[in-house]
Design an enzyme around this catalytic site. Structure first.
Site, PDB file in Angstrom:
ATOM      1  N   PRO A   1      -6.577   2.473   6.017  1.00 19.04           N
ATOM      2  CA  PRO A   1      -7.059   2.404   4.630  1.00 19.04           C
ATOM      3  C   PRO A   1      -6.139   1.591   3.737  1.00 19.04           C
ATOM      4  O   PRO A   1      -4.916   1.754   3.755  1.00 19.04           O
ATOM      5  CB  PRO A   1      -7.092   3.871   4.205  1.00 19.04           C
ATOM      6  CG  PRO A   1      -7.371   4.598   5.476  1.00 19.04           C
ATOM      7  CD  PRO A   1      -6.614   3.850   6.536  1.00 19.04           C
ATOM      8  N   CYS A   2      -6.746   0.715   2.938  1.00 17.92           N
ATOM      9  CA  CYS A   2      -5.966  -0.243   2.156  1.00 17.92           C
ATOM     10  C   CYS A   2      -5.754   0.165   0.712  1.00 17.92           C
ATOM     11  O   CYS A   2      -4.990  -0.475  -0.002  1.00 17.92           O
ATOM     12  CB  CYS A   2      -6.651  -1.610   2.170  1.00 17.92           C
ATOM     13  SG  CYS A   2      -8.303  -1.598   1.400  1.00 17.92           S
ATOM     14  N   GLN A   3      -6.436   1.230   0.249  1.00 18.45           N
ATOM     15  CA  GLN A   3      -6.367   1.572  -1.167  1.00 18.45           C
ATOM     16  C   GLN A   3      -4.937   1.765  -1.689  1.00 18.45           C
ATOM     17  O   GLN A   3      -4.661   1.408  -2.840  1.00 18.45           O
ATOM     18  CB  GLN A   3      -7.194   2.831  -1.461  1.00 18.45           C
ATOM     19  CG  GLN A   3      -8.686   2.632  -1.302  1.00 18.45           C
ATOM     20  CD  GLN A   3      -9.142   2.904   0.119  1.00 18.45           C
ATOM     21  OE1 GLN A   3      -8.346   2.894   1.052  1.00 18.45           O
ATOM     22  NE2 GLN A   3     -10.425   3.152   0.285  1.00 18.45           N
TER      23      GLN A   3
ATOM     24  N   PHE B   1      -2.427   0.069  -1.265  1.00 20.75           N
ATOM     25  CA  PHE B   1      -1.769  -1.212  -1.501  1.00 20.75           C
ATOM     26  C   PHE B   1      -2.640  -2.195  -2.276  1.00 20.75           C
ATOM     27  O   PHE B   1      -2.204  -3.277  -2.616  1.00 20.75           O
ATOM     28  CB  PHE B   1      -1.378  -1.849  -0.166  1.00 20.75           C
ATOM     29  CG  PHE B   1      -0.637  -0.915   0.737  1.00 20.75           C
ATOM     30  CD1 PHE B   1       0.669  -0.546   0.452  1.00 20.75           C
ATOM     31  CD2 PHE B   1      -1.253  -0.384   1.855  1.00 20.75           C
ATOM     32  CE1 PHE B   1       1.349   0.339   1.284  1.00 20.75           C
ATOM     33  CE2 PHE B   1      -0.567   0.497   2.688  1.00 20.75           C
ATOM     34  CZ  PHE B   1       0.729   0.858   2.409  1.00 20.75           C
TER      35      PHE B   1
END
Length: 434
Positions: free
Chosen positions: A126-128, A130
């Site tokens: 999951p990228c949220q 960053f």
């Protein structure tokens, strides 16, 4: 990649239909290089890699709607473009589970031993934590540590190659000590400690034929073979009437839409009320400005465009498709204003129309926006296939950071020194406000 944070619970397996295709059911000369997919989301990365020739052994995600989408794709026998008789996710194990609950045996083909190795382990945690669209808590966010689960499974599965994807904000993400780029250094060192050399690069989907300007960070890692290069761009932006390199011009949003079926009336969203006038006054490629935050080096305010009030420029590729129900507005030739539909956003991400997303409209937008753009994944997959095909054993060395990484890390450190306290105060105020 999945947008959902890890949750507790036991792994649930979607039983796939029995098919003849698979890594163990065909002669050695006919087997496709194998892929294990983690944080699979709606399958954009798998889609591209299977187009490049890989066979997905297992795919997993914690998001139930994502797994229902993959199950539907498998049941519908969506054909692999250009590969007669092959279908996406045919024979793959689909596992609905948090990454921290997965064991290597869950991911290997049934009947194999611990000596079995996948050719590629791929995924995008999951990228949220960053992303510039989130609160950028980075490694402090529990989701920001999921890459450690990725590393742990890589250490146990020992894939020949690893493909890791994330947002470009990861390049300058701060570690617990506050050092810009510290998280990326931690990721690189974590893979090196388990025996993998790494190569990182930012790639723009528009440079590979997608009608979308989507920049993402990719890492390729190798253990016992030469470290693959990233693909060279096939498309580029026109400067005046010329191209800087000998490549094709970017595919514009206008060109893309001209080749799409007319959207269903029930999927179209038109502006209402005062928004109509706001959008009519916009020049394509601009939007309604957000309230500026005053900073030390920006006395007039650090502003941006409101994400729900941006008018797309049809002469350029689309902006990055987001995981939200408010994609950009478009102005048609007759002056009609409407939003891009979720099906158009899916096509911009490289999904074929047979890829049937499950869940609510909001869930479909989230799955689409969080996916890896399939055209980029396919081009990277071709480079990985070349490495697998060579079968040449060497001890690889990590590639240095791209020069622009050093520049961005230094700039971020300067920005933090100048505006860090003010931004921290503003973030705390937002969190207190809920």
């Amino acid at each position: 990649m999945s947008s959902a944070a890890a949750t507790s619970g036991h792994a649930a397996r979607f039983e796939p239909p029995r098919v003849s295709e698979g890594p163990l059911s065909t002669p050695n000369s006919e087997r496709k290089p194998t892929l294990i997919s983690l944080f699979s989301g709606a399958g954009g990365l798998d889609l591209g890699l299977e187009r490049a020739g890989f066979h997905t052994v297992s795919a997993t995600d914690v998001d139930a709607n994502c797994m229902k989408t993959l199950q539907k794709v498998q049941e519908s026998k969506v054909p692999v473009r250009g590969q007669e008789g092959r279908f996406h996710l045919a024979g793959a194990k689909l596992l609905h589970a948090p990454a921290e609950e997965l064991k290597p045996a869950d991911l290997r083909p049934d009947g194999t031993t611990s000596r079995w190795r996948p050719d590629v382990l791929a995924g995008g945690p999951p990228c949220q934590p960053f992303s510039s669209a989130g609160r950028q808590r980075g490694i402090e966010d529990p989701r920001g540590k999921l890459f450690l689960e990725f590393v742990s499974l890589a250490e146990q599965l020992k894939p020949r190659l690893i493909l890791f994807e994330n947002v470009r904000g990861l390049v300058t993400a701060k570690d617990p000590s506050g050092e810009p780029g510290g998280v990326l250094r931690l990721i690189r060192s974590s893979f090196e400690e388990i025996g993998y050399a790494t190569r990182f690069k930012l790639l723009n989907a528009a440079d590979f034929g997608a009608a979308q300007r989507r920049v993402r960070l990719f890492m390729i890692a190798a253990r016992d073979r030469s470290l693959p290069e990233f693909p060279e761009p096939t498309h580029g932006r026109l400067v005046g009437d010329t191209l800087i390199d000998e490549v094709k011009p970017w595919v514009t949003l206008g060109e893309f839409l001209s080749g799409q079926p007319a959207p269903a009336p029930e999927e179209i969203v038109y502006p209402t009320g005062s928004l109509v006038q706001e959008l009519q006054e916009l020049v394509p490629g601009t939007g309604v400005k957000s309230v500026g935050i005053v900073e030390a080096n920006r006395p007039s305010g650090h502003w941006g465009y409101r994400q729900d009030r941006f008018l797309a420029d049809l002469s350029l590729p689309a902006r990055t498709i987001r995981a939200a129900t408010t994609p950009d507005w478009i102005r048609l030739e007759d002056g009609t204003l409407r939003r891009l539909t979720w099906r158009e956003c899916a096509a911009l991400q490289g999904f074929p129309r047979g890829w049937e997303f499950q869940g609510t409209v909001a869930s479909k937008f989230r799955q689409i926006g969080n996916a890896v753009q399939a055209d980029v994944a396919e081009k990277i997959g071709m480079m990985l296939m070349q490495s697998i095909g060579s079968n040449r054993k060497v001890t690889p060395k990590s590639a240095p950071w791209p020069s622009e990484f050093h520049k961005w890390m230094a700039y971020t450190a300067m920005e933090h020194q100048t505006n860090g306290e003010r931004r921290a105060a503003a973030r705390k105020q937002r969190e207190m406000a809920g």
